[in-house]
Structure formats: C-alpha cells, structure tokens
Design an enzyme around this catalytic site. Structure first.
Site, mmCIF file in Angstrom:
data_model
loop_
_atom_site.group_PDB
_atom_site.id
_atom_site.type_symbol
_atom_site.label_atom_id
_atom_site.label_comp_id
_atom_site.label_asym_id
_atom_site.label_seq_id
_atom_site.Cartn_x
_atom_site.Cartn_y
_atom_site.Cartn_z
ATOM 1 N N GLU A 121 0.822 -1.220 0.000
ATOM 2 C CA GLU A 121 0.000 0.000 0.000
ATOM 3 C C GLU A 121 0.856 1.270 0.000
ATOM 4 O OE1 GLU A 121 -2.862 -0.413 3.195
ATOM 5 O OE2 GLU A 121 -4.176 -1.549 1.872
ATOM 6 N N GLU A 134 -6.687 -7.790 -0.903
ATOM 7 C CA GLU A 134 -7.093 -7.781 0.512
ATOM 8 C C GLU A 134 -8.542 -7.348 0.624
ATOM 9 O OE1 GLU A 134 -4.887 -5.343 3.202
ATOM 10 O OE2 GLU A 134 -2.972 -5.886 2.335
HETATM 11 C C1 GAL Z 1 -4.468 -2.893 4.810
HETATM 12 C C2 GAL Z 1 -3.051 -3.370 5.000
HETATM 13 C C3 GAL Z 1 -2.971 -4.669 5.767
HETATM 14 C C4 GAL Z 1 -3.878 -4.614 6.958
HETATM 15 C C5 GAL Z 1 -5.265 -4.284 6.517
HETATM 16 C C6 GAL Z 1 -6.274 -4.253 7.611
HETATM 17 O O1 GAL Z 1 -4.507 -1.549 4.593
HETATM 18 O O2 GAL Z 1 -2.397 -3.525 3.759
HETATM 19 O O3 GAL Z 1 -1.644 -4.901 6.151
HETATM 20 O O4 GAL Z 1 -3.405 -3.643 7.841
HETATM 21 O O5 GAL Z 1 -5.267 -3.027 5.905
HETATM 22 O O6 GAL Z 1 -7.556 -3.905 7.153
#
Ligand code: GAL
Length: 706
Positions: A173, A326
């Site tokens: 990110e 994710e």
């Molecule tokens: C994202 C991040 C992950 C985790 C996740 C939680 O932004 O890449 O490592 O923190 O959020 O929602």
C-alpha cells in the site's frame, strides 16, 4: 463443458484492452486464486502445520507472505535469517499452495530509524515520525532505499527458483509522504525536470502573487505549515512529485526483481481511489493490477461504490483480470466503531469482484492475530478456530470460486467510459475555491450509481486516453483539463459519441491557472453553452425547473452546492434556474449538431433522482443498454463477464427474476438447440425458468451445450 459464444453486445472486450497475459499462467493452472495475507512470523512452526492443513480444506491456493517480515529477516543491520522462510515456503509448496512473496520494505526494522533518523518521514508541521508502527520511511531517503534494495536482492536471489513462489508483491500500500529536507532536495530535482528553469517554474506557480518569486532552487521547499493559504500550484506539484517518488520506489524494487526473475509477475496492492497516488501513471508498471477493498459497512451505497472501484482496477489493467489482494472477512479494526459483515455478505462482495474482472479473491488475513494493533481485525480463520460461522463461510466461498473456473480470463465489455483524473482531483481538493463542497469523488460515485442500477457496464478512463470505441463518455468533475484531453472529448462527439460534462469542468489548466474567457473554455463549441460566473449555492440550494419534453419528471428540483451563470449558444435548454441570482440561466443542456453526437452539460449538482434521469436519457439516446434491460430491481446487480451473467442481490429481501428477462430467448425453446442455462455456482438450471435470490445470494448463469 463447452461455452457458447454470446452474440449480445457487452460480451466483446472494451476498447483498448490489452491481451497480455498477466495472471494467466497461474490462473490457467489453478483457476480463480483464493487466499490471503499469511504472517507465519507471528506463530510457532506447529501452528504453520495446522495452517496449511486448514488452508487446503478451505480451498486456499495462494497466500501472500512476508509483507512485514523485515526485522525477522534482518534482526540486526546486515544480518540475515531466512531459514524460517525456507521452511514456510517448503511447507506451503508441499501442500500445493502458491505464494505471492512480498518484499518486506513497508516496515523497516527499528534499528534503521535509530541508526539513520533521516530515513524517517517528516510531516507538513516538521514533525519527524517514529517507529513502533509501520510505514516509517521517507520515499526520498537514500539510506532507506539502499537498505530496502539490499534486503530485496537477497530475498529474491534466494527464492526466485523456489517452486512455491509464483508472484512478487512489492512493499505494501504505497502511500507515504515526506516534507523533510531530503524530500525537499528530491522535490527540487523533480521540478527541474518538469520546468527546466526557474523562470518557467515561477510562471507556472504564479509567484507574482503574494511576493513568492523564487530566485534560487534552494529556496523551494515542499509545502509546509504556513500562516495562510499555500500556493495552489506548489501544492499540486508536490502531490504529483509525491506520487512519482513512490512510483520510483516501486519501480526500483520491481526492476531488481525482474533482473533476477524475468518470468513471474510483479505487483503491489493499490487502495481503490486512494488520494496520494496517481494510479493511472503506475498502471503500466504492474504486471498485474491488485487492490485492497474495505467497503464501509455503514455506506448505504457500498455496493455501487465497490463496483466502481472494481471497474477502476479492471480499467487500470486495460481490461485484464486483476487481483482482489485484501478484504476483510468480517470487521476491520481501524475504524472507530467497526461493524461486521456476515459470511454471506463477504461471499457476495467477493463474487461481485469476480463479476467485474477479478481472477483472484484474497483477504487480510489468513489467521486472526492475537497480538499487535490488528488483533481485533477479522480473518479467514478466527480466534475461535475453524468450527465457526466465519470460517465455514470462507470454506463455502472457496468451493464457490473453484466452480467459477470457466470465467477465468474472460473480459467485461463496456460501451460507456467515466473519466477520472488524479491531478484534477488533487487540484479540486485545494484551498480557496468557490466551494469546498464539490467533491470530485462523490460526484463520480453519484454519476456512476444509475448506471450500476441499470446494469450498464462502465470503464473508468483517464482524460486524454483514446476514447474511440466508447459510445458514451461521462465527465462528472474535471476541474483541471488539459488541451489534449479536451481534444479527445471533441473528437468523441465529432465521431457521433455522446458526452455528458458536469459542473466546474475545464476551469483550470495543468498549472491550476484559471482559463480566461467564457467557460468551459476548451469545450464551449462542443457543448453549445457558455458561462461567466460560478455561483456557490446557499444551504437550501436553488430551484431548477425542467423544460417541457426534458428527461426529468415534470416540475422542478433543488440544485445543490454550485450553479453557473450560463447562456445557450446553440444547445437546447432542458432545465433552468428559477429565482435568485441565477434566475433564468440554463442548468442542464443538450447540444446536437447534424453529423455529430450529443454533448450534454450539467452545470450544477442535481439531486440524485434528477441526475439519474438525465444520465439515463443520455445513455438511452446513445443506444446503450444494461446487461439485462428488462431487470431493474433495487439492489440487484447484473453484470456480464465474458459468457457469464452474474446476478447479485445486495438488497435486504428475496429477489425473483425470470431467466427470460436475464437471457432473452434462452428459455423455451432454447436459443441454440441442445443448449441450456445453468448456474455455475450450483451446476443446476434455475428451477421453473426463474432465479430466486435470497438477500446476499448470487447466481452466475451461462449457456452451455447439454
Ligand atoms: C491494509 C493493509 C494490511 C492490513 C489491513 C487491515 O490496509 O495492507 O496490512 O493492515 O489493511 O484492514
């Protein structure tokens, strides 16, 4: 099973799509990729063994490993410990689970900040941020970059030949900004490249205003806390620079990976419409586009908001399948009050991403953490273990995705493009504008929503890109418009296309200087209307009356936020202001000239229903239809991807849809002899020619030779 080639519009790839493979070797082998972030460094090796066993049972075939492992690999400067990762990768491979291996560069170990404080980012107030969290690096820091490249080199050299590793994931990110001294030097270098001379910079930045003339490059700094409004072009250029600085960081690691492993795809995880990075400029740098999606469960429009973001990801990759890298299986833990979602909702959101071009559905994270800041974040495997509703939902999803193998690699075809541009967004977020209430992203989402409701496929397009092949181009908010981008809109209409231009468009050039003359300066002849004042509206808005035969319902509506003092120069006036400062001025117009298309102008912010009426009419007049025009049920999303028709029920109640309305001519008699409609998720034809969808349920219909 043989799939029939669809003969409906919408099955063809979008204009400008790129046939490059990206994910294809992997998905051809494994089908839709399914898994999540896996952080074995948080667990004992005994737990790893349980993990791989449960992953297999859940249908997981891909995990992202090592995102935050730097201090484990390099506990002290220059020391290396990879033995544990050897074991993890061997174990995953032995269980048939592919790995997306991350460079661990998103979170440097504490020793780096301690030994080299200049690697730490500085905010606009001059505060240097510390370690003890993550992301604590300045993109401009030479020392950080050297250390990041060194650990990346050792990691990639060690694992490039490992059979588990199928994809590379750079950092995490990207979104860091630094206003410190080393960033100031880098910013100056970037400005020299852009402008060549101080004279050109002073001109572009308008430094004749408020005595800001720069006589030496060294006087220039990133925008920092100052007594009053900052120079808008300095702020805009710093945003451009910051996006480019992160991009160069990504490319540096990507190039190193490619040097050692020229075969496997390299990606990083985007964050939807993320404000700090211009993803258009990055898109070509990634072999595969990947996104992290965390829709807000309290957003009543979350389904269309997500759909738009998915369309952006597909469009960034020029139509190629993308990775949902994710998402949360339930609740996140980073909002102040974290509502959860049911397994059914999680499944629906995943299927929606597949419908819109994703060939990989992954989560943050596999196993719920028990320690650290994310210990209350949901996971594929909750604290309470596998015999839980959430984990059983994950298993069900894994099984569903396995059945969707026939859609892998297929494309979504769109005849409508909606324009979105980061620099214009940045400029429109600046200080000292007529209003701070004209939110470019909110506008984009409102304009997209009626199309989503109607099942009209949309690509997101970058202003200035080739628009040939699209029938309709929507430009909800283009405050900043370059001449080449205006030319593509002019050509689009000249070719017979439909354009709908929103308020406060084409106001400024790329330096955020206001264009003189009546507006929209570059498109006045195209829209057949011109203006002389932007008028912020009072809190209760302003009345706008439809002309007879206009698309809206009879009567009037109250426009919000902004109006414009316009006059027609050939356009038909479809609605005008009544009363107040803008009394009698056109608010919505349509310009049709013989031999060319239609240019609509919406010079205000109508309420959603009035806006939807305008957009629906513009689209209908252009001859564009939704994937199943006969189906319009609240909350029911219909998307065609290749041969498959996805029907997704985001509503609260059961929805019933006739197959005949979804796939006209497909029921009795069959459209093709020997063909039948089946739902890929169940393998069964819909009973009694009807699809019955409970809330959160979905079908994926295809016709196949029986
Ligand atoms: C994202 C991040 C992950 C985790 C996740 C939680 O932004 O890449 O490592 O923190 O959020 O929602």
């Amino acid at each position: 099973m043989t799939l029939l080639t669809p003969d409906r519009a919408g099955g063809r790839p979008s204009p400008g799509t790129d046939p490059a493979p990206g994910l294809a070797p992997l998905t051809t082998e494994l089908g839709i990729l399914f898994g999540g972030d896996y952080n074995p460094e948080q667990w004992d090796p005994a737990v790893w063994r349980e993990d791989v066993r449960l992953m297999r049972q859940a249908g997981v075939n891909l995990v992202t490993v090592g995102v935050f492992s730097w201090s484990r690999y390099e506990p002290q400067p220059g020391v290396r410990d990879f033995a544990w990762m050897d074991e993890v990768l061997d174990l995953l491979h032995a269980h048939g689970i592919a790995v997306d291996l991350a460079t661990p560069t998103a979170s440097p170990p504490p020793w780096l900040g301690n030994l080299h404080p200049e690697t730490l980012p500085v905010d606009a107030d001059g505060v240097r941020l510390g370690w003890g969290s993550r992301n604590q690096f300045s993109p401009a820091s030479r020392v950080y970059r050297e250390h990041a490249l060194a650990i990346t080199r050792d990691l990639v050299e060690r694992y490039a030949e490992h059979p588990a590793v199928r994809m590379w994931h750079v950092g995490n990110e990207f979104g860091q900004v630094c206003h410190g001294e080393e960033s100031a030097v880098a910013f100056r270098g970037w400005l020299r490249e852009r402008y060549g001379s101080l004279t050109a910079l002073n001109e572009a930045w308008g430094t004749s205003v408020w005595s800001q003339h720069y006589g030496r490059w060294e006087e220039i700094t990133p925008p920092r806390r100052a007594p009053y409004h900052l120079n808008p072009t300095q702020v805009l250029d710093f945003r451009r620079y910051s996006s480019d600085a992160l991009r160069s960081l990504f490319r540096e690691q990507r190039d190193l990976i490619r040097e050692i492993d020229p075969v496997r795809p390299v990606t990083t995880n985007f964050m939807g419409f993320f404000a700090l990075v211009d993803y258009w400029s990055w898109a070509e740098d990634l072999d595969v586009v990947a996104d992290d999606a965390y829709p807000d469960p309290t957003d009543p429009h979350a389904a269309s908001t997500s759909a738009l973001t998915h369309d952006l990801m597909r469009s960034l990759g020029r139509g190629r399948p993308w990775v949902l890298m994710e998402q949360a299986a339930g609740a996140v833990s980073w909002r102040p009050h974290n509502l959860t979602k049911s397994p059914g909702r999680s499944r629906l959101e995943s299927l929606q991403a597949v419908a819109r071009g994703a060939d990989a559905i992954c989560f943050f994270q596999w196993r719920a953490a028990t320690k650290g800041p994310e210990r209350f974040h949901s996971a594929m495997l909750p604290h309470a273990g596998p015999e839980t509703r959430a984990h059983q939902g994950v298993r069900r999803l894994g099984a569903d995705l396995a059945r969707l193998r026939p859609v892998v690699g297929s494309r979504v075809g769109a005849r409508v493009a909606i324009l979105f541009d980061w620099p214009s967004w940045w400029a429109s977020q600046g200080e000292a504008l007529p209003t701070d209430r004209l939110d470019a992203l909110a506008q984009l989402r409102s304009w997209y929503r009626p199309l989503w409701e109607d099942g009209v496929a949309v690509d997101v397009a970058r202003p200035g890109q080739d628009l040939s092949g699209y029938d309709v181009v929507l430009a909800p908010q283009l405050y900043l418009l370059t001449e080449p981008a205006a030319d593509t809109l002019r050509e689009h209409v000249a070719r017979g296309g439909t354009l709908v231009l929103g308020p406060f468009g084409g106001v400024a050039d790329e330096s955020a200087h206001v264009r003189t003359g009546r507006f929209p300066a570059l498109l006045r002849d195209v829209v057949g209307v011109s203006g002389e004042e932007w008028v912020s509206l009072p809190d209760d808005g302003a009345e706008v009356v439809w002309a007879a035969a206009a698309p809206g319902r009879p009567g009037s509506f109250r426009a919000e936020v902004l109006g414009e003092l316009l006059r027609s120069e050939g356009a038909e006036v479809l609605a005008s202001f009544r009363g107040g400062h803008l009394d009698g001025a056109p608010a919505i117009t349509r310009h049709r000239r013989p031999g060319s298309g239609a240019a609509w102008y919406v010079g205000t912010v109508p309420p959603q229903d009035a806006l939807a009426d305008v957009l629906r009419q513009a689209i209908a007049e252009a001859g564009v239809e939704g994937a199943a025009p006969a189906v319009r049920l609240p909350g029911v999303e219909v998307v065609r991807r290749g041969d498959a028709l996805f029907v997704l029920n985001h509503g609260r109640g059961t929805a019933r849809v006739r197959v005949e309305d979804l796939l006209p001519g497909s029921s009795v008699p069959p459209r093709h002899p020997g063909s039948e409609v089946v739902d890929l998720l169940t393998g069964l034809p819909p009973a009694a020619g009807e699809v019955v969808l409970a809330a959160d349920d979905a079908v994926v219909l295809i016709e196949r030779n029986s």
